[in-house]
Design an enzyme around this catalytic site. Structure first.
Site, PDB file in Angstrom:
ATOM      1  N   CYS A 166      10.537  -8.926   1.733  1.00 34.73           N
ATOM      2  CA  CYS A 166      10.785  -7.521   2.058  1.00 34.73           C
ATOM      3  C   CYS A 166      11.169  -7.345   3.518  1.00 34.73           C
ATOM      4  CB  CYS A 166       9.576  -6.662   1.710  1.00 34.73           C
ATOM      5  SG  CYS A 166       8.123  -6.927   2.737  1.00 34.73           S
ATOM      6  N   HIS A 207       4.350  -3.992   3.628  1.00 33.52           N
ATOM      7  CA  HIS A 207       5.715  -3.779   3.144  1.00 33.52           C
ATOM      8  C   HIS A 207       6.600  -3.283   4.284  1.00 33.52           C
ATOM      9  CE1 HIS A 207       8.750  -3.481   0.177  1.00 33.52           C
ATOM     10  NE2 HIS A 207       8.772  -2.166   0.071  1.00 33.52           N
ATOM     11  N   ASP A 258      14.851   1.638   0.156  1.00 31.03           N
ATOM     12  CA  ASP A 258      14.070   0.404   0.002  1.00 31.03           C
ATOM     13  C   ASP A 258      14.887  -0.560  -0.850  1.00 31.03           C
ATOM     14  OD1 ASP A 258      12.318  -1.664  -0.536  1.00 31.03           O
ATOM     15  OD2 ASP A 258      10.583  -0.371  -0.847  1.00 31.03           O
TER      16      ASP A 258
END
Length: 661
Positions: free
Chosen positions: A225, A267, A282
């Site tokens: 991520c 994250h 995202d």
């Protein structure tokens, strides 16, 4: 300090670096590799132990039936605070671990600076009041700006097919060939990343976290991520679009309803500046999912996380800085922890709201009720502790209603799934259900499947205008009659199921007798005893091969312990869909009696009733065959028909048993 304007004055960017021993102790010392100035972020990929050694995981949104997962990452983004005095002097303070390379020093060393805006500013502005959206969600749009996704079709196809031939500069240049606005540039970058970069499962399983460089990501086409967010930011900057990486907490796999968040962030995502406002994306969760069983990544594009409305984004993303919520008013961490989490598929499939609005619910007198509102007819199913039992789910035109009756006291897991146009149910909601009382009077049949009661779906399958629109039928004498209109060319099949032990498929249908009058179908039901039964309805197109399809069921309830109805007569293949039996309806006839018969048959030349002897039936002026037969000296009675008067071959259509003397 105030700086006066002067023609000889020199503008200086002042960097104050503050070392925090507590921050260092909490986050640990970064490796030399992580401090490399070429790194996108000062944090690694993969997963790491948390506290007692339990690993955190990150779900890549996609919501297949198995809750596909990948591991959560742990951003360690330095804090950058910028302030201005009345004369425009800028002071920037950065707080970071002692051994890490300051982000601002790295920015000064970049060969290519961020392209400035029209005012010549080189640093993205911090989010302010004009970026904020009202909370809660106003249902106006899933996006933070007005979009026509159909206008992106050509660009999406182009961007998804671009290949990374050499470096990042050339890739961005190729992507921008068909992008002419900042929105289109961001869209092209988003589409390319979501369709070409897969989640690096192997790297996530390594003990030593690593930073992902853009060159490595392009070469391997894999990252975590951090890498997704860093690559997205870098590509946007090369395209001349302001973009920031935002670290924070997320509600991915491993998330437990009502859990608290603390310690390192797990994250990272992005904020991008378009048309004078900040917006959220995202690309990690937009790219695909990892199957927990095979541990393989699958590209499964999720449009939801592109320019998501902040009031929806906050449901599973909590940034380190509340300003990046882009909400008015902003939510606290406690609110984030307690708020109901609607998964992306909840909104992707057109759902608007759910009640209760809290993820932790309690039963009242042994029952909990959940309702969902949707903007279009949707199919639903549920699981209580992993089984489709102990609940009544009824479909509504715009949503559903679910009543759950936990079989034991304690804490239960309630999952709700929905299905759109695809054949796959996706998880959309999850509740923690606490039960402190069990209603022993509610024992639902194990064969009671969902949905219960007629609905828009049964109409779609050809069953209309039911005599009983409610899902539950109460009968005091153990009998009931249900009728509905049936679309031309549709066959209907019904079966009755209780919890009194295994019975054959034939027996399940013998307590139901089906009558047809033109386009009307009637189901006569006789219960073998008191209790609760599932009356299941199936349909099949007459001209198509294959099996019958389950449509819905009724819950039939009878509390009369004196009820003991026999089965209906057994019917054979020649008993037509349009035949009608008026009497006798009981499948067991009394011994040594003359029993009257009356039935309507179509296209029949002769009808006989055969016991020990044979009795013919006559056709009256109303179109019914009628007569009687004696049950003396026989154990079984058959109804036989002759279809062609020129032949002598009779076919059995009904069979009765005779009570023993």
């Amino acid at each position: 300090m105030e700086l006066k304007k002067d023609i000889n004055a020199v503008s200086i960017d002042m960097l104050l670096i503050v070392h925090s021993e507590k921050r260092r102790a909490a986050q640990g010392t970064l490796s030399d590799q992580q401090a490399n100035p070429s790194s996108l972020l000062q944090r690694g990929g993969g997963f790491q132990g948390v506290g007692n050694g339990v690993r955190r995981w990150q779900k890549l949104e996609g919501n297949d039936f198995h809750e596909n997962l990948v591991e959560k990452q742990h951003p360690q983004q330095p804090q950058v605070i910028t302030s201005y005095n009345s004369q425009g002097t800028q002071l920037t303070v950065e707080v970071h671990p002692r051994d890490a390379m300051p982000q601002l020093l790295k920015k000064f060393s970049l060969a290519k600076r961020l392209q400035g805006d029209k005012n010549g500013n080189t640093r993205p502005r911090q989010p302010g009041g004009k970026d904020a959206h009202a909370y809660p969600w106003d249902r106006s749009s899933l996006k933070s700006m007005s979009l026509d996704l159909q206008q992106f079709e050509k660009l999406d196809i182009y961007a998804s097919q671009v290949t990374a031939k050499s470096g990042l500069d050339e890739l961005v240049s190729d992507l921008l060939q068909e992008a002419h606005t900042d929105l289109e540039r961001v869209r092209a970058i988003w589409i390319w990343i979501c369709h070409h970069i897969e989640y690096d499962i192997a790297a996530a399983q390594e003990k030593d976290r690593q930073a992902f460089k853009p060159t490595d990501i392009l070469r391997t086409q894999k990252t975590n991520c951090d890498g997704y967010a860093g690559l997205f930011e870098r590509m946007c900057r090369l395209a001349g679009v302001q973009c920031m990486t935002v670290p924070g907490y997320s509600k991915g796999f491993g998330y437990q309803t009502g859990q608290s968040f603390s310690g390192e962030f797990d994250h990272a995502w992005n904020a991008v500046y378009l048309e004078g406002r900040w917006h959220l994306v995202d690309s990690t969760w937009g790219s695909g999912l990892v199957d927990t069983i095979t541990s393989k990544f699958t590209f499964l594009y999720n449009e939801f996380y592109f320019l998501t409305h902040p009031a929806l984004f906050i449901e599973d993303h909590f940034p380190d800085n509340k300003n990046w919520q882009l909400l008015k008013p902003p939510q606290s961490l406690r609110q984030f922890e307690n708020n109901m989490y609607h998964k992306s598929e909840f909104y992707n499939k057109g759902m608007l709201s759910a009640h209760p609005e809290t993820s932790m619910i309690r039963t009242v007198n042994g029952k909990a009720t959940v309702t969902i509102e949707s903007c279009a007819p949707t199919l639903f199913m549920f699981m209580l502790n992993g089984k489709q039992e102990h609940g009544l789910l009824s479909l509504r035109k715009n949503g559903m209603k679910l009543e759950v009756y936990p079989p034991t006291m304690g804490t239960h897991k309630l999952q709700i799934f929905a299905k759109g146009n695809s054949d796959i149910y996706s998880s959309v909601l999850e509740y923690t259900l606490k039960c402190n009382y069990v209603d022993m009077g509610v024992q639902l049949p194990a064969e009671l499947h969902q949905p219960v009661g007629p609905s828009w779906f049964s109409e779609q399958m050809g069953i209309m205008k039911p005599s009983h629109p409610d899902p539950i039928i109460h009968t005091s004498d153990g009998r009931c009659s249900i009728s509905f209109s049936v679309e031309e060319g549709i066959n209907v099949l019904a079966s009755l199921h209780g919890d009194d032990g295994p019975i054959t498929e034939e027996t399940q249908r013998r307590y139901i007798f089906q009558l047809h009058r033109e386009k009307q179908t009637e189901l006569k039901v006789q219960l073998p005893h008191a209790g609760k039964f599932a009356l299941k309805i199936f349909v099949k197109k007459r001209q198509e091969p294959g099996n019958y399809i389950f449509v819905f069921n009724y819950l039939v309830c009878c509390a009369n312990t004196k009820v003991n109805w026999p089965m209906f007569p057994e019917s054979f293949g020649n008993w037509g869909q349009d035949n009608e039996l008026l009497e006798p309806l009981s499948g067991v006839l009394p011994a040594n009696r003359n029993v009257p018969f009356k039935l309507k048959l179509h296209g029949i030349a002769k009808v006989l009733v055969k016991g020990q002897d044979t009795w013919p039936l006559t056709l009256n002026h109303e179109g019914y065959w009628e007569g009687s037969c004696s049950t003396a000296g026989c154990q079984e009675v058959y109804v036989m028909v002759l279809e062609n008067a020129n032949h002598n071959f009779y076919s059995y259509i009904l069979k009765y048993k005779v009570n023993a003397q």
